[in-house]
Write a protein that holds these residues in place. Sequence first.
Motif, PDB file in Angstrom:
ATOM      1  N   PHE A 142       0.825  -1.193   0.000  1.00  9.84           N
ATOM      2  CA  PHE A 142       0.000   0.000   0.000  1.00  9.84           C
ATOM      3  C   PHE A 142       0.868   1.255   0.000  1.00  9.84           C
ATOM      4  N   VAL A 143       1.847   1.296   0.864  1.00  9.46           N
ATOM      5  CA  VAL A 143       2.728   2.460   0.956  1.00  9.46           C
ATOM      6  C   VAL A 143       3.468   2.673  -0.358  1.00  9.46           C
ATOM      7  N   GLN A 144       3.963   1.588  -0.961  1.00  8.25           N
ATOM      8  CA  GLN A 144       4.689   1.701  -2.221  1.00  8.25           C
ATOM      9  C   GLN A 144       3.785   2.248  -3.332  1.00  8.25           C
ATOM     10  N   ALA A 145       2.487   1.894  -3.301  1.00 10.27           N
ATOM     11  CA  ALA A 145       1.558   2.334  -4.347  1.00 10.27           C
ATOM     12  C   ALA A 145       1.231   3.816  -4.245  1.00 10.27           C
ATOM     13  N   VAL A 146       1.038   4.323  -3.035  1.00 11.52           N
ATOM     14  CA  VAL A 146       0.568   5.701  -2.905  1.00 11.52           C
ATOM     15  C   VAL A 146       1.683   6.715  -2.682  1.00 11.52           C
ATOM     16  N   ARG A 147       2.875   6.283  -2.263  1.00  8.39           N
ATOM     17  CA  ARG A 147       3.938   7.231  -1.947  1.00  8.39           C
ATOM     18  C   ARG A 147       4.248   8.187  -3.108  1.00  8.39           C
ATOM     19  N   PRO A 148       4.302   7.735  -4.356  1.00  9.09           N
ATOM     20  CA  PRO A 148       4.691   8.657  -5.439  1.00  9.09           C
ATOM     21  C   PRO A 148       3.651   9.743  -5.744  1.00  9.09           C
ATOM     22  N   VAL A 149       2.411   9.546  -5.345  1.00 11.57           N
ATOM     23  CA  VAL A 149       1.353  10.482  -5.761  1.00 11.57           C
ATOM     24  C   VAL A 149       0.646  11.178  -4.604  1.00 11.57           C
ATOM     25  N   LEU A 150       0.959  10.833  -3.370  1.00 12.15           N
ATOM     26  CA  LEU A 150       0.196  11.379  -2.248  1.00 12.15           C
ATOM     27  C   LEU A 150       0.717  12.765  -1.874  1.00 12.15           C
ATOM     28  N   PRO A 151      -0.134  13.817  -1.970  1.00 17.02           N
ATOM     29  CA  PRO A 151       0.311  15.173  -1.631  1.00 17.02           C
ATOM     30  C   PRO A 151       0.480  15.357  -0.122  1.00 17.02           C
ATOM     31  N   ASP A 152       1.360  16.259   0.235  1.00 16.64           N
ATOM     32  CA  ASP A 152       1.549  16.594   1.641  1.00 16.64           C
ATOM     33  C   ASP A 152       0.265  17.203   2.197  1.00 16.64           C
ATOM     34  N   GLY A 153      -0.031  16.894   3.455  1.00 18.98           N
ATOM     35  CA  GLY A 153      -1.231  17.390   4.100  1.00 18.98           C
ATOM     36  C   GLY A 153      -2.413  16.454   3.999  1.00 18.98           C
ATOM     37  N   THR A 154      -2.229  15.277   3.341  1.00 22.95           N
ATOM     38  CA  THR A 154      -3.338  14.343   3.158  1.00 22.95           C
ATOM     39  C   THR A 154      -3.577  13.520   4.419  1.00 22.95           C
ATOM     40  N   THR A 155      -4.830  13.375   4.781  1.00 26.74           N
ATOM     41  CA  THR A 155      -5.223  12.449   5.836  1.00 26.74           C
ATOM     42  C   THR A 155      -5.366  11.059   5.222  1.00 26.74           C
ATOM     43  N   VAL A 156      -4.802  10.056   5.871  1.00 31.20           N
ATOM     44  CA  VAL A 156      -4.781   8.686   5.349  1.00 31.20           C
ATOM     45  C   VAL A 156      -5.531   7.778   6.314  1.00 31.20           C
ATOM     46  N   GLN A 157      -6.558   7.116   5.824  1.00 28.32           N
ATOM     47  CA  GLN A 157      -7.308   6.158   6.630  1.00 28.32           C
ATOM     48  C   GLN A 157      -7.105   4.770   6.033  1.00 28.32           C
ATOM     49  N   VAL A 158      -6.694   3.836   6.890  1.00 29.26           N
ATOM     50  CA  VAL A 158      -6.417   2.479   6.438  1.00 29.26           C
ATOM     51  C   VAL A 158      -7.156   1.499   7.341  1.00 29.26           C
ATOM     52  N   GLY A 159      -7.885   0.573   6.735  1.00 28.56           N
ATOM     53  CA  GLY A 159      -8.586  -0.450   7.490  1.00 28.56           C
ATOM     54  C   GLY A 159      -8.260  -1.828   6.959  1.00 28.56           C
ATOM     55  N   ILE A 160      -8.623  -2.834   7.733  1.00 24.95           N
ATOM     56  CA  ILE A 160      -8.467  -4.228   7.330  1.00 24.95           C
ATOM     57  C   ILE A 160      -9.850  -4.788   7.028  1.00 24.95           C
ATOM     58  N   ALA A 161      -9.986  -5.484   5.907  1.00 25.15           N
ATOM     59  CA  ALA A 161     -11.284  -6.018   5.502  1.00 25.15           C
ATOM     60  C   ALA A 161     -11.894  -6.860   6.619  1.00 25.15           C
ATOM     61  N   GLY A 162     -13.148  -6.605   6.932  1.00 24.68           N
ATOM     62  CA  GLY A 162     -13.864  -7.371   7.945  1.00 24.68           C
ATOM     63  C   GLY A 162     -13.726  -6.832   9.348  1.00 24.68           C
ATOM     64  N   GLN A 163     -12.856  -5.836   9.564  1.00 29.26           N
ATOM     65  CA  GLN A 163     -12.695  -5.282  10.905  1.00 29.26           C
ATOM     66  C   GLN A 163     -13.661  -4.122  11.132  1.00 29.26           C
ATOM     67  N   LEU A 164     -13.835  -3.748  12.399  1.00 30.21           N
ATOM     68  CA  LEU A 164     -14.749  -2.687  12.768  1.00 30.21           C
ATOM     69  C   LEU A 164     -14.189  -1.317  12.411  1.00 30.21           C
ATOM     70  N   GLN A 165     -15.100  -0.319  12.307  1.00 33.10           N
ATOM     71  CA  GLN A 165     -14.677   1.028  11.970  1.00 33.10           C
ATOM     72  C   GLN A 165     -13.708   1.594  13.003  1.00 33.10           C
ATOM     73  N   LEU A 166     -13.890   1.256  14.282  1.00 33.89           N
ATOM     74  CA  LEU A 166     -13.014   1.799  15.321  1.00 33.89           C
ATOM     75  C   LEU A 166     -11.601   1.248  15.220  1.00 33.89           C
ATOM     76  N   GLN A 167     -11.422   0.214  14.387  1.00 37.37           N
ATOM     77  CA  GLN A 167     -10.090  -0.358  14.195  1.00 37.37           C
ATOM     78  C   GLN A 167      -9.393   0.220  12.976  1.00 37.37           C
ATOM     79  N   THR A 168      -9.986   1.238  12.352  1.00 37.50           N
ATOM     80  CA  THR A 168      -9.365   1.913  11.216  1.00 37.50           C
ATOM     81  C   THR A 168      -8.275   2.858  11.707  1.00 37.50           C
ATOM     82  N   ALA A 169      -7.120   2.761  11.094  1.00 39.56           N
ATOM     83  CA  ALA A 169      -5.997   3.635  11.464  1.00 39.56           C
ATOM     84  C   ALA A 169      -6.105   4.947  10.704  1.00 39.56           C
ATOM     85  N   GLN A 170      -5.788   6.041  11.359  1.00 38.01           N
ATOM     86  CA  GLN A 170      -5.803   7.345  10.699  1.00 38.01           C
ATOM     87  C   GLN A 170      -4.490   8.058  10.953  1.00 38.01           C
TER      88      GLN A 170
END
Length: 503
Positions: A439-467
């Motif tokens: 995931f990091v390798q895919a978005v690193r070249p195009v992600l602008p500074d100041g972006t909020t990044v939310q990452v979750g794992i399939a099947g997990q609860l919303q409160l387990q989403t990393a921000q």
Amino acid sequence: MTEPSSAARPDGGSVRSTTTRTTAVAALLAAATLLLTSCTGHVDAGSAGADAARDELARIDGVATVRADGSNDLPFAGTTTATVVTDDGLSDDRLQRVTDAVGQWIADHRGSVTYSADVEADGFVFTVQPTRTANARVLDVVDGLRGDDRWLGAVLSVRGEVRSLDLQVADPADLVTGWTAVRAAADGSGWDDVTATASAWNDPARDTTGRREPDWSITDSAGDPATEVAALGQVAAAHRLTAATVRRGLVHVHIADLADVPDVTAVLERAAPDAAAIVDGGVVTKRDPGDDVDERPDAGTYAEADRLARVAARPGVTAVELTRTGVTVTAADVDTALVAAEALAAASPVAPVRTLSVGSSAAAAAGDHQGLLVQGSADRLGASAAVARSLTAFLPARASFFGADPSDGPSPSTPTSPTTTTNASISATLQRIDDVPAFVQAVRPVLPDGTTVQVGIAGQLQLQTAQLTLRDGRLTIDRPRAVATDDDARVRLAEAVREAWNG
């Protein structure tokens, strides 16, 4: 000699005080008894009234079924509403008897529960009044329309001084004929004020409860729309229409061919120069601007949205919804969504269009966490599309990039970081935590500074989403405000993303 009521007693009291207390207790007991009896003795009186309505009204001769609902506003108080569906094809006299019986039932049920009922006869639904005279007036209108195969039915509502009659037309081709009939019925009702409407559906629901949001309608809710109805007739004579909404000051039509929009707009503007002419076609629809005259667009208000709609409409795009300031595109798949978003960005949107949104499905376009959603302001949609293309292996995903002007910002449903004022955010879904490096390798070249990044794992609860938020080239973890939401799985995922990015 009779002893005065205030005479002293050996225990220090008085005859008057004892009598007063006894009377007060008796009054309280009587009031409690009245409360219980007037509310059918049930603490949930509204729902109990609904149960009674289904039982009692079903016994009336000519009644097929009864639907009833109750709300319990206070202990021993509430409301009960019922819809009495009659047998098919009742004569006018038999329908009168059923209606009067329902009206008598309402009159007999008084107290802390408010009772009301409608009768539905052959698709005609009308409010029942508690008196025979008032019901006879309603039935005069109903009987004048009932039995005509051109009508699916009607809804006649009489609530105090608010009266409306909506005739439901079986075939949209008969809409104007239905409008003439419903206006005549309203004028002949004897009521001073009746809002008249004729409605039709391209595929009407069989059941009256399923008939919502008609494809076709003419109404006098804003005044007499005679000029607008005539303009509709001119367009219908030359073009294939699939939907229309007409009222005084507005003619909104949907035509089969998007290419005909300019011609139809010109016809409407000539035929009804004082009305707003809103024309859409094919997969493109425009949101109705509402009844407020100040909200009606001037000629050309939709020009930029129309231009962008022609850019977005392509094979694989199933819907394009326009407002005067926004474009929402629904695609059949992720690839089509990306191509449409990139095409819109390349078209260089300008004012008054401020926000654009492209989803890979209807659910995605609606903001549900499914498929791919690309959102952006006119100046940042290109950046959003570029990041979205890097997220296709991590669905459901979203890229949302908006300008700094708050009026151009994301919708309330778009998540933003509690620790930053950025208007740039993405979300992605990994299958497992081991996918973090990819995931990091895919978005690193195009992600602008100041972006909020939310990452979750399939099947997990919303409160387990990393921000996290990207600042000066490094990701920092956004801690949740509430300690209770500091889930271990979320913490591990957030730390894994941060370490993979920062090294």
